[in-house]
Design a protein around this motif. Structure first.
Motif, PDB file in Angstrom:
ATOM      1  N   GLU A  63      -6.228   9.910  10.538  1.00 57.10           N
ATOM      2  CA  GLU A  63      -6.738  10.545  11.326  1.00 57.10           C
ATOM      3  C   GLU A  63      -6.238  11.927  11.948  1.00 57.10           C
ATOM      4  O   GLU A  63      -5.491  11.367  12.999  1.00 57.10           O
ATOM      5  CB  GLU A  63      -7.811   9.752  12.412  1.00 57.10           C
ATOM      6  N   ASN A  86       0.971  -1.225   0.268  1.00 54.67           N
ATOM      7  CA  ASN A  86       0.164  -0.027   0.155  1.00 54.67           C
ATOM      8  C   ASN A  86       1.083   1.314  -0.101  1.00 54.67           C
ATOM      9  O   ASN A  86       1.531   1.242   0.622  1.00 54.67           O
ATOM     10  CB  ASN A  86      -0.482   0.403   1.568  1.00 54.67           C
ATOM     11  N   HIS A 101      -0.305   4.089   0.401  1.00 55.92           N
ATOM     12  CA  HIS A 101      -1.210   5.405   1.398  1.00 55.92           C
ATOM     13  C   HIS A 101      -1.186   5.185   2.055  1.00 55.92           C
ATOM     14  O   HIS A 101      -1.545   4.014   2.625  1.00 55.92           O
ATOM     15  CB  HIS A 101      -2.159   5.677   0.493  1.00 55.92           C
ATOM     16  N   ARG A 110      -3.440   6.308   5.801  1.00 57.60           N
ATOM     17  CA  ARG A 110      -5.270   6.652   6.610  1.00 57.60           C
ATOM     18  C   ARG A 110      -4.649   7.200   7.606  1.00 57.60           C
ATOM     19  O   ARG A 110      -3.563   6.735   8.549  1.00 57.60           O
ATOM     20  CB  ARG A 110      -6.017   5.547   6.504  1.00 57.60           C
ATOM     21  N   GLU A 115     -10.617  12.322   8.609  1.00 60.26           N
ATOM     22  CA  GLU A 115      -9.962  11.455   8.119  1.00 60.26           C
ATOM     23  C   GLU A 115      -9.516  11.721   6.912  1.00 60.26           C
ATOM     24  O   GLU A 115     -10.140  11.734   5.955  1.00 60.26           O
ATOM     25  CB  GLU A 115     -10.311   9.959   8.397  1.00 60.26           C
ATOM     26  N   ILE A 116      -8.010  11.772   6.332  1.00 59.32           N
ATOM     27  CA  ILE A 116      -7.928  11.406   5.223  1.00 59.32           C
ATOM     28  C   ILE A 116      -7.002  10.653   4.721  1.00 59.32           C
ATOM     29  O   ILE A 116      -6.270   9.800   5.550  1.00 59.32           O
ATOM     30  CB  ILE A 116      -6.850  12.858   5.283  1.00 59.32           C
ATOM     31  N   THR A 117      -7.054  10.535   3.234  1.00 60.77           N
ATOM     32  CA  THR A 117      -5.317   9.585   2.834  1.00 60.77           C
ATOM     33  C   THR A 117      -4.671  10.499   1.668  1.00 60.77           C
ATOM     34  O   THR A 117      -4.653  11.296   1.077  1.00 60.77           O
ATOM     35  CB  THR A 117      -6.251   8.157   2.173  1.00 60.77           C
ATOM     36  N   PHE A 159      -2.187   3.029   8.859  1.00 55.56           N
ATOM     37  CA  PHE A 159      -3.183   4.030   9.856  1.00 55.56           C
ATOM     38  C   PHE A 159      -2.299   4.618  10.605  1.00 55.56           C
ATOM     39  O   PHE A 159      -1.710   4.664  11.208  1.00 55.56           O
ATOM     40  CB  PHE A 159      -4.237   3.436  10.631  1.00 55.56           C
TER      41      PHE A 159
END
Length: 75
Positions: free
Chosen positions: A8, A2, A4, A6, A18-20, A58
């Motif tokens: 918070e 992954n 990217h 995530r 929350e954004i990515t 995360f």
């Protein structure tokens, strides 16, 4: 793999949002992070700093400062 993360946002004007984001070459998201405010009535940027990696891509970012997009602070 992954590429990217995530994120918070904790505290400040964007608390709970929350954004990515894409990861850097080191496998971590950018920090400090300028976040354009979601509300039209609150223009400007809120700054958040990487605080905790919770695993599995995360992250938690804590509120650091806020500034107007039109008048950035010198630094």
């Amino acid at each position: 793999m992954n590429l990217h993360a995530r994120i918070e946002l904790y505290g400040g004007p964007e608390d709970g949002r929350e954004i990515t984001l894409p990861l850097s070459g080191e496998g971590e998201p950018l920090s400090p992070l300028p976040v354009p405010r979601a509300s039209e009535e609150n223009e400007g940027v809120a700054w958040y700093e990487r605080d905790q990696h919770m695993g599995r891509g995360f992250w938690v970012y804590k509120y650091a400062d806020s500034q107007s997009a039109e008048h950035p602070q010198a630094g």
